[in-house]
Design a protein around this motif. Structure first.
Motif, short mmCIF file in Angstrom:
data_model
loop_
_atom_site.label_atom_id
_atom_site.label_comp_id
_atom_site.label_asym_id
_atom_site.label_seq_id
_atom_site.Cartn_x
_atom_site.Cartn_y
_atom_site.Cartn_z
N VAL A 123 0.87 -1.17 0.00
CA VAL A 123 0.00 0.00 0.00
C VAL A 123 0.91 1.23 0.00
O VAL A 123 1.91 1.27 0.70
CB VAL A 123 -0.99 0.01 1.19
CG1 VAL A 123 -0.28 -0.02 2.53
CG2 VAL A 123 -1.93 1.20 1.11
N ASN A 124 0.56 2.19 -0.84
CA ASN A 124 1.31 3.44 -0.93
C ASN A 124 0.35 4.60 -0.69
O ASN A 124 -0.62 4.77 -1.43
CB ASN A 124 1.98 3.59 -2.29
CG ASN A 124 2.83 4.85 -2.38
OD1 ASN A 124 3.06 5.55 -1.40
ND2 ASN A 124 3.30 5.15 -3.57
N CYS A 125 0.64 5.38 0.33
CA CYS A 125 -0.13 6.59 0.61
C CYS A 125 0.82 7.76 0.32
O CYS A 125 1.57 8.19 1.18
CB CYS A 125 -0.59 6.59 2.06
SG CYS A 125 -1.73 7.92 2.43
N SER A 126 0.82 8.21 -0.92
CA SER A 126 1.76 9.24 -1.35
C SER A 126 1.21 10.64 -1.06
O SER A 126 0.02 10.83 -0.84
CB SER A 126 2.07 9.10 -2.84
OG SER A 126 0.91 9.26 -3.61
N ASP A 127 2.12 11.61 -1.08
CA ASP A 127 1.72 12.98 -0.77
C ASP A 127 1.25 13.76 -1.99
O ASP A 127 0.82 14.91 -1.87
CB ASP A 127 2.84 13.73 -0.05
CG ASP A 127 4.09 13.92 -0.88
OD1 ASP A 127 4.20 13.30 -1.97
OD2 ASP A 127 4.97 14.67 -0.45
N LYS A 128 1.33 13.16 -3.19
CA LYS A 128 0.85 13.79 -4.43
C LYS A 128 0.16 12.73 -5.27
O LYS A 128 0.51 11.56 -5.21
CB LYS A 128 2.01 14.39 -5.21
CG LYS A 128 2.70 15.52 -4.48
CD LYS A 128 3.76 16.15 -5.33
CE LYS A 128 4.34 17.30 -4.51
NZ LYS A 128 5.29 18.07 -5.23
N LYS A 129 -0.81 13.15 -6.06
CA LYS A 129 -1.45 12.20 -6.96
C LYS A 129 -0.50 11.85 -8.10
O LYS A 129 0.45 12.58 -8.40
CB LYS A 129 -2.78 12.73 -7.48
CG LYS A 129 -2.67 13.94 -8.35
CD LYS A 129 -4.04 14.41 -8.79
CE LYS A 129 -3.87 15.61 -9.72
NZ LYS A 129 -5.10 16.06 -10.27
#
Length: 149
Positions: A123-129
Motif C-alpha cells: 500500500v502506498n499513501c503518497s503525498d501527491k497524486k
C-alpha cells in the motif's frame, strides 16, 4: 541497520490490533509526525520472485507498507548534495514480525521484490497524486545503481 539510514529515509513500526474476528492494521494518520499531506492511496501487487523498479520520484514522497506477503526494498541515494550520497539501504517489510511503514522522500531510487511464497500487497499513501511526468525509471540492470538483483 544499526547505521544511520539514508538521509530522509524513515522507517516506523506500525501497530496491528488483532482479535478472534481478524485484524486492524494501521498505516498512516494525519497527526503522525511523518505525515505531510495526502495525494493518493493505492495498492500494488507483486508476484513471488518478481521485481519492480528502478524508480525515482522527482517531487513525490512514498509511504509504503506491506500488509500481505513479504517484500524486500532496495533504496539508493545518488542525490548530488546528500550527506549519504552513494549509500544503499535494504529494508524488508511484511505483516509478520516486520509490519512497518517506509517513507521514501523524493530523489531516491528504489526497487522491490516479493520474497514471500505467495503474492505480496504493497500500500502506498503518497503525498501527491500520480503524474507520469514526475517519475524517472531505469532498467533493473542499469550500472548507475550498484546493486544486482
Amino acid at each position: 541497520m544499526g547505521e544511520k539510514l539514508i538521509e530522509g529515509l524513515k522507517i516506523k513500526k506500525l501497530s496491528i490490533i488483532e482479535d478472534d474476528r481478524g485484524s486492524l492494521m494501521h498505516m498512516l494518520r494525519n497527526d503522525d509526525e511523518l505525515f505531510t499531506t495526502f495525494g493518493e492511496c493505492y495498492f500494488s501487487e507483486v508476484f513471488p520472485e518478481k521485481i519492480k523498479g528502478w524508480k525515482c520520484h522527482k517531487s513525490q514522497t512514498q509511504n509504503l507498507a506491506v500488509p500481505v506477503g513479504k517484500v524486500k526494498f532496495i533504496i539508493f541515494d545518488n542525490r548530488v548534495n546528500s550527506i549519504t550520497k552513494g549509500k544503499l539501504e535494504e529494508v524488508t517489510l511484511g505483516r509478520l514480525k516486520n509490519y512497518k511503514r517506509l517513507k521514501i522522500p523524493p530523489g531516491l531510487w528504489y526497487s522491490f521484490k516479493c520474497i514471500s511464497k505467495n503474492k505480496a500487497l504493497i500500500v502506498n499513501c503518497s503525498d501527491k497524486k500520480h503524474d507520469p511526468n514526475e517519475s524517472l525509471h531505469l532498467d533493473l540492470n542499469n550500472s548507475e545503481i550498484p546493486y544486482n538483483w
